[in-house]
Motif scaffolding. Structure first.
Motif, mmCIF file in Angstrom:
data_model
loop_
_atom_site.group_PDB
_atom_site.id
_atom_site.type_symbol
_atom_site.label_atom_id
_atom_site.label_comp_id
_atom_site.label_asym_id
_atom_site.label_seq_id
_atom_site.Cartn_x
_atom_site.Cartn_y
_atom_site.Cartn_z
ATOM 1 N N PHE A 79 0.879 -0.956 0.328
ATOM 2 C CA PHE A 79 0.223 0.095 0.043
ATOM 3 C C PHE A 79 0.908 1.120 0.089
ATOM 4 O O PHE A 79 1.947 1.041 1.045
ATOM 5 N N THR A 80 0.588 2.302 -0.842
ATOM 6 C CA THR A 80 1.507 3.524 -1.206
ATOM 7 C C THR A 80 -0.027 4.386 -1.168
ATOM 8 O O THR A 80 -0.603 3.906 -1.419
ATOM 9 N N VAL A 88 -6.235 -2.408 -6.856
ATOM 10 C CA VAL A 88 -6.086 -3.546 -5.650
ATOM 11 C C VAL A 88 -7.067 -4.506 -6.272
ATOM 12 O O VAL A 88 -6.991 -5.778 -5.872
ATOM 13 N N LEU A 89 -8.542 -4.013 -6.229
ATOM 14 C CA LEU A 89 -9.799 -4.963 -7.130
ATOM 15 C C LEU A 89 -9.847 -5.568 -8.045
ATOM 16 O O LEU A 89 -9.360 -6.148 -8.669
ATOM 17 N N GLY A 90 -9.211 -4.807 -9.187
ATOM 18 C CA GLY A 90 -9.221 -5.066 -10.916
ATOM 19 C C GLY A 90 -9.257 -3.870 -11.264
ATOM 20 O O GLY A 90 -10.233 -2.996 -11.490
ATOM 21 N N THR A 91 -9.241 -4.401 -13.037
ATOM 22 C CA THR A 91 -9.996 -3.326 -14.024
ATOM 23 C C THR A 91 -11.053 -3.876 -14.876
ATOM 24 O O THR A 91 -10.331 -4.732 -14.906
ATOM 25 N N THR A 92 -11.689 -2.766 -15.214
ATOM 26 C CA THR A 92 -12.695 -3.015 -17.030
ATOM 27 C C THR A 92 -12.156 -2.412 -17.505
ATOM 28 O O THR A 92 -11.975 -1.741 -17.586
ATOM 29 N N MET A 96 -11.472 -5.301 -27.908
ATOM 30 C CA MET A 96 -11.692 -5.026 -28.898
ATOM 31 C C MET A 96 -11.856 -5.472 -30.285
ATOM 32 O O MET A 96 -13.312 -5.722 -31.128
ATOM 33 N N LYS A 97 -11.973 -6.968 -29.707
ATOM 34 C CA LYS A 97 -11.731 -8.208 -30.948
ATOM 35 C C LYS A 97 -13.027 -8.670 -30.362
ATOM 36 O O LYS A 97 -14.254 -8.939 -31.485
ATOM 37 N N GLU A 98 -13.754 -8.580 -29.396
ATOM 38 C CA GLU A 98 -15.264 -9.341 -28.446
ATOM 39 C C GLU A 98 -16.256 -8.371 -28.633
ATOM 40 O O GLU A 98 -17.365 -8.543 -28.913
ATOM 41 N N SER A 99 -15.469 -7.051 -28.521
ATOM 42 C CA SER A 99 -16.536 -5.663 -28.941
ATOM 43 C C SER A 99 -17.234 -6.220 -27.233
ATOM 44 O O SER A 99 -18.588 -5.796 -27.636
ATOM 45 N N GLU A 100 -16.239 -6.208 -26.383
ATOM 46 C CA GLU A 100 -17.437 -6.612 -24.587
ATOM 47 C C GLU A 100 -16.294 -5.245 -24.288
ATOM 48 O O GLU A 100 -14.734 -6.024 -24.555
ATOM 49 N N PHE A 101 -16.542 -5.601 -22.592
ATOM 50 C CA PHE A 101 -15.245 -4.916 -21.338
ATOM 51 C C PHE A 101 -15.068 -6.549 -20.758
ATOM 52 O O PHE A 101 -16.218 -7.704 -20.424
ATOM 53 N N ASP A 102 -13.943 -7.246 -20.663
ATOM 54 C CA ASP A 102 -12.876 -7.834 -19.779
ATOM 55 C C ASP A 102 -13.474 -7.256 -18.520
ATOM 56 O O ASP A 102 -12.678 -6.109 -18.604
ATOM 57 N N PHE A 103 -13.140 -8.168 -17.351
ATOM 58 C CA PHE A 103 -12.741 -7.642 -16.427
ATOM 59 C C PHE A 103 -11.182 -8.150 -16.435
ATOM 60 O O PHE A 103 -11.305 -9.007 -16.200
ATOM 61 N N HIS A 104 -10.314 -7.251 -15.722
ATOM 62 C CA HIS A 104 -9.197 -7.755 -15.802
ATOM 63 C C HIS A 104 -9.307 -8.032 -13.894
ATOM 64 O O HIS A 104 -8.345 -6.931 -13.624
ATOM 65 N N LYS A 105 -8.524 -9.703 -12.892
ATOM 66 C CA LYS A 105 -8.976 -9.242 -11.872
ATOM 67 C C LYS A 105 -7.672 -8.688 -11.206
ATOM 68 O O LYS A 105 -6.118 -9.173 -11.709
ATOM 69 N N GLY A 106 -7.556 -8.280 -10.023
ATOM 70 C CA GLY A 106 -6.633 -7.161 -9.444
ATOM 71 C C GLY A 106 -6.337 -8.398 -8.486
ATOM 72 O O GLY A 106 -6.346 -9.299 -7.941
ATOM 73 N N VAL A 115 -1.650 -7.872 3.235
ATOM 74 C CA VAL A 115 -1.259 -6.364 2.905
ATOM 75 C C VAL A 115 -0.248 -5.938 3.758
ATOM 76 O O VAL A 115 -0.347 -5.203 4.644
ATOM 77 N N ASP A 116 0.680 -5.326 3.064
ATOM 78 C CA ASP A 116 2.168 -4.942 3.569
ATOM 79 C C ASP A 116 1.516 -2.460 3.645
ATOM 80 O O ASP A 116 1.424 -2.439 3.024
ATOM 81 N N GLU A 117 2.410 -2.273 5.079
ATOM 82 C CA GLU A 117 1.698 -1.268 5.386
ATOM 83 C C GLU A 117 0.069 -0.633 5.138
ATOM 84 O O GLU A 117 0.290 0.445 4.031
ATOM 85 N N ILE A 118 -0.777 -1.657 4.880
ATOM 86 C CA ILE A 118 -1.720 -0.468 5.035
ATOM 87 C C ILE A 118 -2.716 0.845 5.302
ATOM 88 O O ILE A 118 -3.100 0.869 4.632
ATOM 89 N N ASN A 119 -2.176 0.864 6.197
ATOM 90 C CA ASN A 119 -2.366 2.357 6.615
ATOM 91 C C ASN A 119 -1.632 3.665 5.700
ATOM 92 O O ASN A 119 -1.549 4.901 5.934
ATOM 93 N N ARG A 120 -0.962 3.086 4.178
ATOM 94 C CA ARG A 120 -0.714 3.899 3.424
ATOM 95 C C ARG A 120 -1.496 4.181 2.586
ATOM 96 O O ARG A 120 -1.080 5.283 1.780
#
Length: 324
Positions: A79-80, A88-92, A96-106, A115-120
């Motif tokens: 954590f910074t 942390v969670l991932g991004t959508t 373009m090939k499938e013309s849809e959104f894919d979720f990439h897990k974090g 979770v190192d230094e969680i309070n940062r």
């Protein structure tokens, strides 16, 4: 205690596994026996852990060693201040090939997460852990993703250096089953640490550690919790301790019913680690300080007088009559 309790569960296999885990930890971590016992208690009790200590007392190393000994998916998050919830969670991402959104897990999608230094990290990033830690699922763009039954967060924080840190909100602290304080080693243990480093050949490498316990075994052992006997007098004992935190003049915010349940589960897990299928008052007294210390808010007067949560909890425990 009035009721007569006898051993009913065969804990031979469980005790052997936990003994092997402890012995492997001891090959790298010197001393800290109480910390190891509490950490294993939290893992067996299916709870998240907050490890607190000054830099250099092996908080991160202990978490990494334990993760090596469990045959499960491991992930580490540093954590910074610039870390975003999507980190942390991932991004959508738009495909373009499938013309849809894919979720990439974090990196949070694992079984054991350090979770190192969680309070940062800022509040919005810490908030990304709220749902994940409590319900073991993450909701992204209206879709819920299951984190798995083993999902466990082991977080570390430095209690001394406050510059560039963000105080964890009470709601997040309450999601940790235990806050375990790692202190400096005693003199004899520090000498042993120096000897190990001086005699470099005796140092055990993390890469040399092999898993001791499988994911399925750990989940099965967690199922033993429900079979541990707790007599009514001990339930009343736990309730009295929790109630004492609400009536103390030194405490502004006392423990909630969730804290009482946490003490109960942690006591059961600790009893199992001692090779018993029943809880004793000593089990409750041993785990209670680590379960309660991060859930209390002290009054300004108490803080000015030099009190801290851990000291107050120990004082309250001594004031509550132990069941006979």
């Amino acid at each position: 205690m009035e009721e007569t309790i006898s051993q009913r569960l065969d804990l031979t296999a469980f005790s052997q596994k936990m003994w092997e885990v402890k012995k492997q930890i001891e090959t790298i971590i010197v001393g800290q026996n109480n910390v190891v016992d509490l950490l294993l208690t939290a893992i067996v009790a299916d709870g998240h852990v907050l490890l607190e200590g000054v830099p250099g007392v092996a908080k991160t190393l202990l978490a990494r060693v334990l993760s090596r000994l469990i045959d499960a998916r491991f992930s580490r998050l540093q954590f910074t201040p610039d870390l975003m919830p999507s980190d942390v969670l991932g991004t959508t991402v738009f495909n373009m090939k499938e013309s849809e959104f894919d979720f990439h897990k974090g990196p949070i999608f694992a079984d054991v997460i350090l979770v190192d230094e969680i309070n940062r990290a800022p509040a919005k990033t810490q908030a990304a852990l709220f749902e994940v830690m409590e319900e073991r699922q993450a909701t992204i763009d209206g879709v819920s993703y299951d984190m798995g039954s083993l999902f466990t967060v082991i977080a570390t924080q430095n209690p001394v250096e406050q510059e560039g840190t963000y105080k964890l909100p009470e709601a997040q602290l309450d999601r940790f089953l235990m806050k375990i304080s790692m202190l400096y080693p005693i003199l004899e243990h520090e000498v042993l640490i120096l000897k190990r480093h001086h005699e470099n050949v005796r140092l055990t490498k993390l890469d040399d550690l092999k898993p001791v316990i499988s994911k399925d075994e750990l989940l099965r052992y967690r199922g033993l919790i429900s079979k541990v006997v707790v007599v009514d007098s001990l339930l009343y004992y736990i309730a009295q301790i929790v109630n004492a935190t609400r009536t103390s003049k030194a405490i502004y915010l006392g423990a909630s019913p969730r804290a009482a349940v946490a003490i109960l589960n942690a006591s059961k897990a600790f009893a199992l680690l001692q090779g018993r299928d029943f809880v004793t008052p000593d089990d409750i007294k041993y785990v209670t300080p680590s379960v309660l210390q991060h859930r209390l808010l002290l009054t300004a007067d108490a803080e000015m007088e030099g009190f801290n949560s851990l000291r107050l909890v120990n004082s309250l425990i001594e004031q509550v009559e132990v069941p006979k």
